[in-house]
Structures are given as C-alpha cells and as structure tokens.
Design a protein around this motif. Structure first.
Motif, PDB file in Angstrom:
ATOM      1  N   UNK A 159       0.845  -1.187   0.000  1.00  0.00           N
ATOM      2  CA  UNK A 159       0.000   0.000   0.000  1.00  0.00           C
ATOM      3  C   UNK A 159       0.883   1.241   0.000  1.00  0.00           C
ATOM      4  N   UNK A 160       0.399   2.284  -0.637  1.00  0.00           N
ATOM      5  CA  UNK A 160       1.137   3.541  -0.747  1.00  0.00           C
ATOM      6  C   UNK A 160       0.248   4.672  -0.234  1.00  0.00           C
ATOM      7  N   UNK A 161       0.866   5.660   0.391  1.00  0.00           N
ATOM      8  CA  UNK A 161       0.171   6.890   0.758  1.00  0.00           C
ATOM      9  C   UNK A 161       0.914   8.069   0.133  1.00  0.00           C
ATOM     10  N   UNK A 162       0.189   9.059  -0.331  1.00  0.00           N
ATOM     11  CA  UNK A 162       0.786  10.296  -0.809  1.00  0.00           C
ATOM     12  C   UNK A 162       0.960  11.232   0.388  1.00  0.00           C
ATOM     13  N   UNK A 163       2.183  11.728   0.553  1.00  0.00           N
ATOM     14  CA  UNK A 163       2.509  12.560   1.703  1.00  0.00           C
ATOM     15  C   UNK A 163       3.244  13.813   1.242  1.00  0.00           C
TER      16      UNK A 163
END
Length: 301
Positions: A159-163
């Motif tokens: 899973x990836x999150x944009x930060x």
C-alpha cells in the motif's frame, strides 16, 4: 483460408489504411490492396467500406477482424510459452506501470534482476493508461488499483500513501510548516488534480489547495514533482515509497496524507506458467519484502 491474406487483412483493419498497413508489413500499397481484394473474392464478401478518409470495416469485416484478433492473441500466448525455457529465463518481457512508480521505484531496482537473468529483455512501458493484458498489450502490469479485467492473475504487493516532503536544506532555509494553513508561505509542488492519477492523490491535492496556496508548481508525473522538491523549489506531494531511496527528503506535516493506495501486480491467466513472469513476480515480491523491512527498521530506529 490463406493465413498471409488474413495477416494482411488484420493489419489493414487495425491501421484503417492500406498505406499504414503496408508500412508496418514492409509491402507496397498495391500489394496490400491486391491481397485484400483476393481475400474478399475468396469469401465472396466486402470487408471494407472505402472512402477518402480511409477504410471502415463492414459487418462481415468486423466478424473477420474479431476472429483474426483472437487468433493473434492465442498465437502470442503460444509463442510466449514456447520461448520460456524449463531451466532458463530469457526473451522479452513487456512490463507496464505508471510513470512515477516505474521511474522512481522499479527502474532503479532492475540491475538486480538483470544480474540474475542477463538474457532477459525488459520492455518497460510507463504510462497512466491501463493497457489491456488479455489482449497482450503487455505481459505484466503493476498498477495503483486492483485490475478489473477478467482472466487476470492478480497479487496485492503493498500500500502507498501520498505525503508531503521537502529536503532538509529547504526546511532549514524556509522553515517547517506546522499546520496545513502554513503552506500559504511555501510553494506546493504536485500533480495537476486534472491529470491522470489515482483518486486518493487528487483528493489530497484538492484538500491542500483550500489553504489559499499562493505559489504552485504542477507536473504531470511524480518524477517531475520529485525533481522540483530535490531542487528546493518547495514542498511536494509524493508517494511514501520514496523515503528509503532519497534520504535527503524529510516528511512535512506528518499527520497529512492521502487515503491508502493499493499496488497490484497482474498478468494474464494464460501466462501462469511463464518462466519470465515468475522471475519478474518473485523479484518484485523480494524487493517489496526488503522495502518493508527497511521501513520497519527506520520506524523503530
């Protein structure tokens, strides 16, 4: 039925032009036209409507085009299976993924794959458009959402999150924002919300824009966003998988991030036994495990 004529017919139907089909087949326009005419005579049917702007398939032509497309798909799959050695991994593997993930995560890790399989030939196709794997536009895909096409084997990778990120030097010079409204004093670097990207990223950018951002740099892919951040142009919206490979980045506003973005690997069911696919799948999974281990160590350490 003569396969050469069917092959030429398929090229013409796909290109919509005798001239373009001839260029692809390295034949003259007149030679292509003769073969198509001969096929129409053998079938006693008109396959194309001819007009000044090109060729349009007739109803009979559509039926034949569907058949030749299915035949080529099966031939491609058979060819791929034949080329797979029982002992070795070699030949071309067409991999499609997004520009950001392909340039920033996958490509830097490919030397390890080539070191293990030097005879493998990777054709890396980086674009936001979702290619049709069952129709063999590519062999394997890594996408930022679960594939919806039928007849695909799919595996969730991570899973990836944009930060939000900036460089240590930028923060030292311009300060570290402590709340989203503090972004008014900084340049925001991000993908244009209207450009092709995952919905979670666009949602985050739209939320950040409500803070009356005075200076903005938008780029149509994350590689460009990263370059802007690395050159101290401002605070960038970037995927969190970058933090391992770019230690000069520092997380800004750690409580601000996008919703979870799932990353999937997918390939056609008919390539289940492909040695090339297996080698690439195992390589990516091993790299994901190493990535998770490093991130865990950084979090603990």
């Amino acid at each position: 039925m003569d396969w050469d004529k069917l092959r030429i017919f398929h090229a013409v139907a796909d290109a919509g032009s005798l001239t373009h089909a001839g260029d692809q087949l390295h034949l003259s326009q007149s030679a292509v036209s003769r073969q198509v005419r001969a096929l129409e005579e053998s079938l006693n049917a008109t396959l194309f409507h001819r007009h000044a702007r090109g060729l349009i398939l007739t109803e009979q032509g559509e039926l034949l085009f569907d058949a030749t497309r299915a035949m080529l798909k099966r031939l491609d799959a058979a060819t791929a299976r034949i080329r797979d050695s029982e002992e070795e991994v070699f030949g071309e593997l067409r991999v499609t993924t997004t520009t950001g993930f392909g340039t920033l995560w996958l490509a830097p890790r490919l030397p390890k794959l080539y070191a293990k399989y030097p005879d493998l030939k990777i054709d890396l196709m980086l674009e936001e458009r979702v290619l049709d794997l069952p129709m063999r536009e590519a062999d394997v895909a890594i996408r930022m959402k679960e594939p919806s096409q039928a007849d695909l084997i799919r595996k969730r990778l991570m899973s990836v999150h944009m930060c939000l990120y900036a460089t240590h030097s930028y923060v030292a010079l311009h300060g570290n924002p402590e709340a989203p409204e503090d972004l008014q004093a900084h340049r925001l670097i991000c993908q244009n919300p209207r450009s092709a990207q995952v919905g979670a990223a666009a949602t985050l950018v739209n939320e950040l824009m409500t803070n009356d951002i005075s200076s903005l740099l938008t780029v149509n892919n994350y590689f460009g966003v990263l370059q802007g951040v690395l050159h101290d142009l401002g605070v960038g919206v970037l995927p969190d998988y970058l933090i391992r490979d770019f230690p000069q980045l520092v997380r800004v506003l750690p409580d601000v991030s996008s919703n979870e973005v799932p990353v999937f690997l997918a390939y056609p069911e008919e390539l289940r036994h492909s040695k090339r696919i297996s080698a690439f799948r195992d390589f990516v999974q091993d790299e994901i495990i190493a990535y998770r281990k490093t991130m865990k160590e950084q979090a603990l350490g």
